[in-house]
Design a protein around this motif. Sequence first.
Motif, short mmCIF file in Angstrom:
data_model
loop_
_atom_site.label_atom_id
_atom_site.label_comp_id
_atom_site.label_asym_id
_atom_site.label_seq_id
_atom_site.Cartn_x
_atom_site.Cartn_y
_atom_site.Cartn_z
N GLY A 1 38.95 23.28 -11.81
CA GLY A 1 38.47 24.64 -11.95
C GLY A 1 37.52 25.02 -10.84
O GLY A 1 37.32 24.29 -9.87
N GLU A 2 36.92 26.20 -10.98
CA GLU A 2 36.06 26.74 -9.94
C GLU A 2 34.66 26.14 -10.03
O GLU A 2 34.20 25.74 -11.09
CB GLU A 2 36.00 28.26 -10.06
N ASP A 3 33.98 26.11 -8.87
CA ASP A 3 32.59 25.68 -8.86
C ASP A 3 31.74 26.69 -9.63
O ASP A 3 32.11 27.85 -9.79
CB ASP A 3 32.06 25.58 -7.43
N VAL A 4 30.60 26.22 -10.12
CA VAL A 4 29.68 27.07 -10.86
C VAL A 4 28.43 27.28 -10.03
O VAL A 4 27.81 26.32 -9.57
CB VAL A 4 29.31 26.44 -12.22
N LEU A 5 28.05 28.54 -9.82
CA LEU A 5 26.83 28.87 -9.08
C LEU A 5 25.73 29.18 -10.08
O LEU A 5 25.88 30.04 -10.95
CB LEU A 5 27.07 30.07 -8.16
N VAL A 6 24.62 28.46 -9.95
CA VAL A 6 23.53 28.60 -10.91
C VAL A 6 22.37 29.35 -10.27
O VAL A 6 21.87 28.95 -9.22
CB VAL A 6 23.05 27.20 -11.39
N SER A 7 21.94 30.46 -10.89
CA SER A 7 20.82 31.23 -10.37
C SER A 7 19.56 31.05 -11.20
O SER A 7 18.46 31.31 -10.71
CB SER A 7 21.19 32.72 -10.34
N HIS A 8 19.69 30.59 -12.44
CA HIS A 8 18.54 30.38 -13.29
C HIS A 8 18.91 29.43 -14.42
O HIS A 8 20.09 29.23 -14.72
CB HIS A 8 18.04 31.71 -13.87
N SER A 9 17.91 28.84 -15.03
CA SER A 9 18.14 27.99 -16.19
C SER A 9 16.86 27.92 -17.01
O SER A 9 15.76 28.17 -16.51
CB SER A 9 18.60 26.59 -15.79
N LEU A 10 17.00 27.55 -18.27
CA LEU A 10 15.88 27.41 -19.19
C LEU A 10 15.97 26.04 -19.85
O LEU A 10 17.05 25.59 -20.23
CB LEU A 10 15.93 28.51 -20.26
N GLU A 11 14.83 25.38 -19.97
CA GLU A 11 14.81 24.02 -20.53
C GLU A 11 13.75 23.92 -21.62
O GLU A 11 12.64 24.43 -21.48
CB GLU A 11 14.51 23.01 -19.43
#
Length: 270
Positions: A218-228
């Motif tokens: 599948g396609e790559d995933v571009l991450v702009s933000h995350s919460l932990e």
Amino acid sequence: MVLKNLIFLVSFFISITVSAEEDFTHYAFANYLGSGIYKTSGQNATVVNIPISFDIRNDDTSSLILRTPVSLGFFNFTWSDLPEGEFPDNVGTMTVTPGIEYRVNTSDDHEFQAYIDLGYGNNFTSGTNVAIYSAGVSSLLDLQLRQSDPVWVNRLFFAGYSSFDGKQNETYSALQSGVDIGTDIYWRWDWLGVDVEPRFFAAGYWYFDKLRFATPFGEDVLVSHSLEIGATLAFSKPILWEWMGIDRLGLSVRAGDGVQAWRLIFEFPI
């Protein structure tokens, strides 16, 4: 038994999947993304960091620290292997990112930190190597909230890698902000010789240039933000060996933009 269980947990969380077009992100940035099981589009990429540090200089207001964290990975090892008694039998990847960190107390309740790293990563299966570089600054502010001793942490950092053949390189920069808060509940673990307090934390991450997670399918995933969010056991002093700096043990989950990560924590979580 404690050491055996800890080693089992380390083995449990070390694995990396191989993609047809090799992606360096998961292990090259392991020291900055954090230990954990990263799940993207149904695929797992799991890394673990072993924190190692030594004091070069330490006085009442400042310290200079040599950090040499090591990250290891094992190929073709997944959660489903554990019930069948399967364990990794060879190292797939290794990164070492030595660096210098400077810490100074600017007031009774505030600490400023700055670091610079220059490291190396190797994929033993493909024979590829990468140079890793990073720098950043941090602000840690102790807040007053009853007996919970919360710490508000803000970090700004940059990291990058470049393959030795010059064909692949990537950088990313991020702003991180979070709070680590205590429970004011303590007990004594005599067999470790430490006092223990459960603590909880939450942190947000904003990536200025989107971080790319490559997937085998599948396609790559571009991450702009995350919460932990997560929880840790805070020890009154490092356990096992002081040079490993294991002063926390905990678990968290991080999610954002289609990437989900379960992290096993061995140090201050944010």
